[in-house]
Design an enzyme around this catalytic site. Structure first.
Site, PDB file in Angstrom:
ATOM      1  N   SER A 173      -6.419  -1.269  -4.471  1.00  0.00           N
ATOM      2  CA  SER A 173      -6.949   0.062  -3.790  1.00  0.00           C
ATOM      3  C   SER A 173      -8.395   0.423  -4.378  1.00  0.00           C
ATOM      4  O   SER A 173      -9.187  -0.672  -4.238  1.00  0.00           O
ATOM      5  CB  SER A 173      -6.036   1.011  -3.970  1.00  0.00           C
ATOM      6  OG  SER A 173      -6.002   2.067  -3.366  1.00  0.00           O
TER       7      SER A 173
ATOM      8  N   HIS B 245       1.378  -0.344   0.959  1.00  0.00           N
ATOM      9  CA  HIS B 245       0.110  -0.169   0.154  1.00  0.00           C
ATOM     10  C   HIS B 245       0.357  -0.688  -1.486  1.00  0.00           C
ATOM     11  O   HIS B 245      -0.535  -0.782  -2.035  1.00  0.00           O
ATOM     12  CB  HIS B 245      -0.683   1.266   0.263  1.00  0.00           C
ATOM     13  CG  HIS B 245      -1.796   1.225  -0.434  1.00  0.00           C
ATOM     14  ND1 HIS B 245      -2.994   0.379   0.335  1.00  0.00           N
ATOM     15  CD2 HIS B 245      -2.674   2.030  -1.209  1.00  0.00           C
ATOM     16  CE1 HIS B 245      -4.097   0.422  -0.461  1.00  0.00           C
ATOM     17  NE2 HIS B 245      -3.893   1.282  -1.334  1.00  0.00           N
TER      18      HIS B 245
ATOM     19  N   ASP C 257       0.490  -1.206   5.907  1.00  0.00           N
ATOM     20  CA  ASP C 257      -0.203  -0.226   5.014  1.00  0.00           C
ATOM     21  C   ASP C 257      -0.656   0.994   5.905  1.00  0.00           C
ATOM     22  O   ASP C 257      -1.312   0.635   6.781  1.00  0.00           O
ATOM     23  CB  ASP C 257      -1.357  -1.058   4.285  1.00  0.00           C
ATOM     24  CG  ASP C 257      -2.053  -0.565   3.196  1.00  0.00           C
ATOM     25  OD1 ASP C 257      -1.914   0.813   3.272  1.00  0.00           O
ATOM     26  OD2 ASP C 257      -2.480  -1.232   2.176  1.00  0.00           O
TER      27      ASP C 257
END
Length: 344
Positions: free
Chosen positions: A168, A323, A295
């Protein structure tokens, strides 16, 4: 450097072993996984209590690094056959960098699987994250946020390289590291991450989900004003139900429970900073991207756009992953990491 988390004691390991003698193979596997979840959750609760007690006023390490990593692997693999060491992998050290709100704790399954394969994973807490008790509101730049990673790279022996994995927002940290410490990095793996281009902000990657940066800074209900309401915001954190929907739509409930007591506010400054990335440093790095196809935080379309606009050397996809593939698809993630490590 970053911190890691404590796992089983010798007594707990012995108790698990005695129970295993009385159970079948499938039962033993369930017990081992249950014990690991309970240990991780217990540690997360302790970290949460510490963070409330000390409120970022001091730095703290818990336990010794070697014992923590060894015990985690023992508990996770108590009922599995450890594979042979992958001698054909030249670079065996993996440095795992978490995303916004997370900490080294989120990699516990990945750490165990990599160690079982004979590899050397190291999970770091970024500044103001995990059990690093720096006040996240005081972290204003990407350099500050990434300091545990850059310190780690600086202290590596001159002839040693590592494989970086950034999740991320952690993708911005490994991009920064590629630009400034490229000689220390064998490969950089972006895991549903902010693989930005020169002059781009990490926040820009999430614009489809969160709106423009200007709108977010003025209107978002998730902002934290650490210096007072009249001053600019210093951090952000989604509400629990929002996090569950964005990050954990395919993750096991036990891991979601772990995350709910472990997530911390993220500093805002680092994700609003434009990165300066040069062709001669960042551009020469060996980059790989892992897409997560279920996601909701960084949609597959956005991930595809990142890959198209800033092509890496290889792209891998994990079906059915949210995610957080280190929770929802740990085995699939592990196989891809090992495959990338074997690429010359």
């Amino acid at each position: 450097m970053g911190n890691r988390f404590t796992c089983m004691t010798k007594k707990e390991t012995k108790d698990v072993g005695s129970r295993n003698k009385r159970m079948g193979r499938s039962q033993r596997k369930l017990v081992a996984e249950e014990d690991l979840h309970l240990q991780a959750l217990s540690m997360a609760l302790q970290q949460h209590q510490l963070s409330q007690r000390f409120e970022g006023s001091m730095s703290r390490r818990i336990g010794s690094t070697s014992s923590r990593r060894r015990n985690l692997s023992d508990s996770f693999s108590a009922n599995k056959q450890v594979p042979e060491i992958l001698e054909n992998i030249k670079i065996k050290k993996f440095v795992l960098i978490h995303g916004e709100g997370f900490g080294a704790w989120c990699w516990y399954k990945t750490v165990a699987l990599l160690e079982e394969s004979g590899l050397l994973p190291v999970a770091l807490d970024l500044t103001g994250s995990g059990i690093d008790l720096t006040d996240a509101n005081s972290v204003t730049t990407l350099a500050e946020y990434s300091k545990p990673l850059t310190d780690y790279l600086v202290n590596l022996p001159d002839d040693e390289k590592v494989i970086l994995i950034g999740h991320s927002i952690g993708g911005a940290c490994i991009s920064y590291a590629l630009e400034h410490y490229s000689q220390k990095i064998s490969k950089a793996i972006f895991l549903c991450a902010t693989m930005v281009t020169d002059g781009q902000r990490p926040f820009d990657v999430f614009a489809d989900e969160l709106g423009s940066a200007e709108h977010f800074m003025k209107e978002s209900k998730f902002l934290i004003h650490g210096n007072g309401k009249e001053k600019p915001p210093t951090g952000f954190m989604f509400e629990k139900e929002q996090m569950k929907g964005l990050y954990f739509n395919q993750s096991p409930s036990k891991d979601v429970a772990l995350a709910m007591v472990s997530m911390r506010p993220s500093p805002l400054g680092p994700i609003m900073e434009k990165l300066s990335l040069s062709p001669n440093k960042y551009g020469r790095g060996h980059r790989f991207y892992i897409q997560t196809l279920d996601d909701r935080a960084l949609s597959p379309d956005v991930q595809e756009k990142l890959v198209r606009e800033n092509p890496p050397e290889g792209v891998f996809k994990i079906k059915g992953s949210d995610h957080c593939p280190f929770f929802s698809k740990p085995q699939s993630l592990h196989k891809i990491l090992v495959e990338i490590a074997q690429i010359p």
